[in-house]
Write a protein that holds these residues in place. Sequence first.
Motif, PDB file in Angstrom:
ATOM      1  N   UNK A 219       0.968  -1.459  -0.042  1.00 51.02           N
ATOM      2  CA  UNK A 219      -0.106  -0.070   0.090  1.00 51.02           C
ATOM      3  C   UNK A 219       0.856   1.184  -0.026  1.00 51.02           C
ATOM      4  N   UNK A 220       0.132   2.417  -0.297  1.00 48.72           N
ATOM      5  CA  UNK A 220       1.051   3.640  -0.231  1.00 48.72           C
ATOM      6  C   UNK A 220       0.759   4.198   1.182  1.00 48.72           C
ATOM      7  N   UNK A 221       1.651   5.136   1.494  1.00 48.72           N
ATOM      8  CA  UNK A 221       1.775   5.826   3.029  1.00 48.72           C
ATOM      9  C   UNK A 221       0.213   6.479   3.039  1.00 48.72           C
ATOM     10  N   UNK A 222       0.002   6.845   4.408  1.00 45.95           N
ATOM     11  CA  UNK A 222      -0.747   7.806   4.739  1.00 45.95           C
ATOM     12  C   UNK A 222      -0.056   8.908   5.633  1.00 45.95           C
ATOM     13  N   UNK A 223      -0.494  10.244   5.760  1.00 53.11           N
ATOM     14  CA  UNK A 223      -0.180  11.229   6.714  1.00 53.11           C
ATOM     15  C   UNK A 223       0.061  10.698   7.883  1.00 53.11           C
ATOM     16  N   UNK A 224      -0.820   9.788   8.530  1.00 51.77           N
ATOM     17  CA  UNK A 224      -0.706   9.324   9.962  1.00 51.77           C
ATOM     18  C   UNK A 224       0.448   8.384  10.139  1.00 51.77           C
ATOM     19  N   UNK A 225       0.953   7.660   9.096  1.00 52.01           N
ATOM     20  CA  UNK A 225       2.138   6.961   9.316  1.00 52.01           C
ATOM     21  C   UNK A 225       3.177   7.841   9.501  1.00 52.01           C
ATOM     22  N   UNK A 226       3.258   9.016   8.853  1.00 56.21           N
ATOM     23  CA  UNK A 226       4.816   9.767   9.291  1.00 56.21           C
ATOM     24  C   UNK A 226       4.429  10.333  10.845  1.00 56.21           C
ATOM     25  N   UNK A 227       3.049  10.806  10.919  1.00 57.97           N
ATOM     26  CA  UNK A 227       2.963  11.265  12.346  1.00 57.97           C
ATOM     27  C   UNK A 227       3.338  10.609  13.361  1.00 57.97           C
ATOM     28  N   UNK A 228       3.014   9.154  13.294  1.00 57.36           N
ATOM     29  CA  UNK A 228       3.427   8.116  14.314  1.00 57.36           C
ATOM     30  C   UNK A 228       4.958   8.016  14.432  1.00 57.36           C
ATOM     31  N   UNK A 229       5.680   8.188  13.260  1.00 56.79           N
ATOM     32  CA  UNK A 229       7.273   7.912  13.312  1.00 56.79           C
ATOM     33  C   UNK A 229       7.728   9.350  14.042  1.00 56.79           C
ATOM     34  N   UNK A 230       7.119  10.498  13.805  1.00 58.00           N
ATOM     35  CA  UNK A 230       7.337  11.798  14.236  1.00 58.00           C
ATOM     36  C   UNK A 230       7.044  11.777  15.870  1.00 58.00           C
ATOM     37  N   UNK A 231       5.969  11.389  16.169  1.00 58.66           N
ATOM     38  CA  UNK A 231       5.766  11.192  17.609  1.00 58.66           C
ATOM     39  C   UNK A 231       6.835  10.303  18.412  1.00 58.66           C
ATOM     40  N   UNK A 232       7.171   9.133  17.678  1.00 55.78           N
ATOM     41  CA  UNK A 232       8.062   8.192  18.328  1.00 55.78           C
ATOM     42  C   UNK A 232       9.311   9.201  18.700  1.00 55.78           C
ATOM     43  N   UNK A 233       9.929   9.677  17.655  1.00 54.57           N
ATOM     44  CA  UNK A 233      11.302  10.527  17.691  1.00 54.57           C
ATOM     45  C   UNK A 233      11.029  11.432  18.918  1.00 54.57           C
ATOM     46  N   UNK A 234       9.854  12.156  18.989  1.00 50.52           N
ATOM     47  CA  UNK A 234       9.630  13.091  19.859  1.00 50.52           C
ATOM     48  C   UNK A 234       9.328  12.920  21.423  1.00 50.52           C
ATOM     49  N   UNK A 235       9.294  11.497  21.641  1.00 54.49           N
ATOM     50  CA  UNK A 235       8.868  11.152  22.909  1.00 54.49           C
ATOM     51  C   UNK A 235      10.234  11.358  23.748  1.00 54.49           C
ATOM     52  N   UNK A 236       9.955  11.547  24.936  1.00 62.58           N
ATOM     53  CA  UNK A 236      10.935  11.727  25.984  1.00 62.58           C
ATOM     54  C   UNK A 236      11.880  10.460  26.180  1.00 62.58           C
ATOM     55  N   UNK A 237      11.087   9.349  25.988  1.00 62.18           N
ATOM     56  CA  UNK A 237      11.800   8.020  26.094  1.00 62.18           C
ATOM     57  C   UNK A 237      12.966   7.793  24.867  1.00 62.18           C
ATOM     58  N   UNK A 238      12.956   8.565  23.897  1.00 65.44           N
ATOM     59  CA  UNK A 238      13.623   8.484  22.776  1.00 65.44           C
ATOM     60  C   UNK A 238      14.891   9.281  22.733  1.00 65.44           C
ATOM     61  N   UNK A 239      15.213   9.312  24.090  1.00 64.12           N
ATOM     62  CA  UNK A 239      16.546  10.304  24.255  1.00 64.12           C
ATOM     63  C   UNK A 239      17.875   9.584  23.671  1.00 64.12           C
ATOM     64  N   UNK A 240      17.895   8.320  23.445  1.00 68.09           N
ATOM     65  CA  UNK A 240      19.240   7.828  23.063  1.00 68.09           C
ATOM     66  C   UNK A 240      19.366   7.581  21.399  1.00 68.09           C
ATOM     67  N   UNK A 241      18.222   7.995  21.041  1.00 64.31           N
ATOM     68  CA  UNK A 241      18.013   8.172  19.317  1.00 64.31           C
ATOM     69  C   UNK A 241      18.560   9.422  18.937  1.00 64.31           C
ATOM     70  N   UNK A 242      19.688   9.495  18.165  1.00 62.77           N
ATOM     71  CA  UNK A 242      20.103  10.934  17.759  1.00 62.77           C
ATOM     72  C   UNK A 242      21.003  11.064  16.674  1.00 62.77           C
TER      73      UNK A 242
END
Length: 254
Positions: A219-242
């Motif tokens: 399938x092709x992507x949807x905007x919510x697929x990108x929002x999910x990824x952005x939210x993951x990286x924006x999470x406080x708990x993603x502090x070791x992903x840089x």
Amino acid sequence: MTGRFKGRTAFVTGGSRGIGKEIVKRFAEEGANVAIIDVNEQAVIETEKELAEKGFPIYTKIASVTEQEQIEQAMKEVYGAFGAIDILVNNAGVLRDNLLFKMTDDDWLTVMDVHLKGAFYACRAAQKYMVKQQYGRVINISSTSALGNRGQANYATAKAGIQGLTKTLAIELGPFGVTVNAVAPGFIETDMTKATAERIGVPFAELAKAKANEIPVGRIGRPEDIAQAVAFLADERSSFINGQVLYVAGGPEN
């Protein structure tokens, strides 16, 4: 949805339509104060109304990412309204596709200015607040086109540049509790991809079907697929992903 962004403030450029709007909605639904700057006045008005009716704290401003003073003033106003700038998403973008021999100076410069100058201005303005508070999440929107795409010499170059900016700022800002990462979408159903279909003279449904056949998940992507990824990286708990580029494309990218 959880309230994992409760008390946080997210600043999203180009946040009134498509992927940007979906990112804004995701942050708002998860408790964040949201701020949008965009040049599309009608879309900003509609998005502000939609979110305000749901009771979400929102700031909007008609501003261009290519204008340094407008960016800095918007950041100042957002900080004054919410007391912090915790998350920056550099999403504003434009397309001026053409083959190299047809590409004009304006086609090239417009794409460079919005994507690269815009991200630079926004990052430089936001880091002052983030470094001071010793916390921040910057997510830059790149693209699979950064790896090369016919008819997109300008866009591919700009999106590759975004990845270089991301990795460099991750090194510079990491010691201050600020992570900088990028999300690189594949083919996503948005007004921009619909405009691409129109430009090449193919019905969008036909283009989407052809693209879906090339994507491993079918399938092709949807905007919510990108929002999910952005939210993951924006999470406080993603502090070791840089300094990472996360390809969200339904399959591996080389």
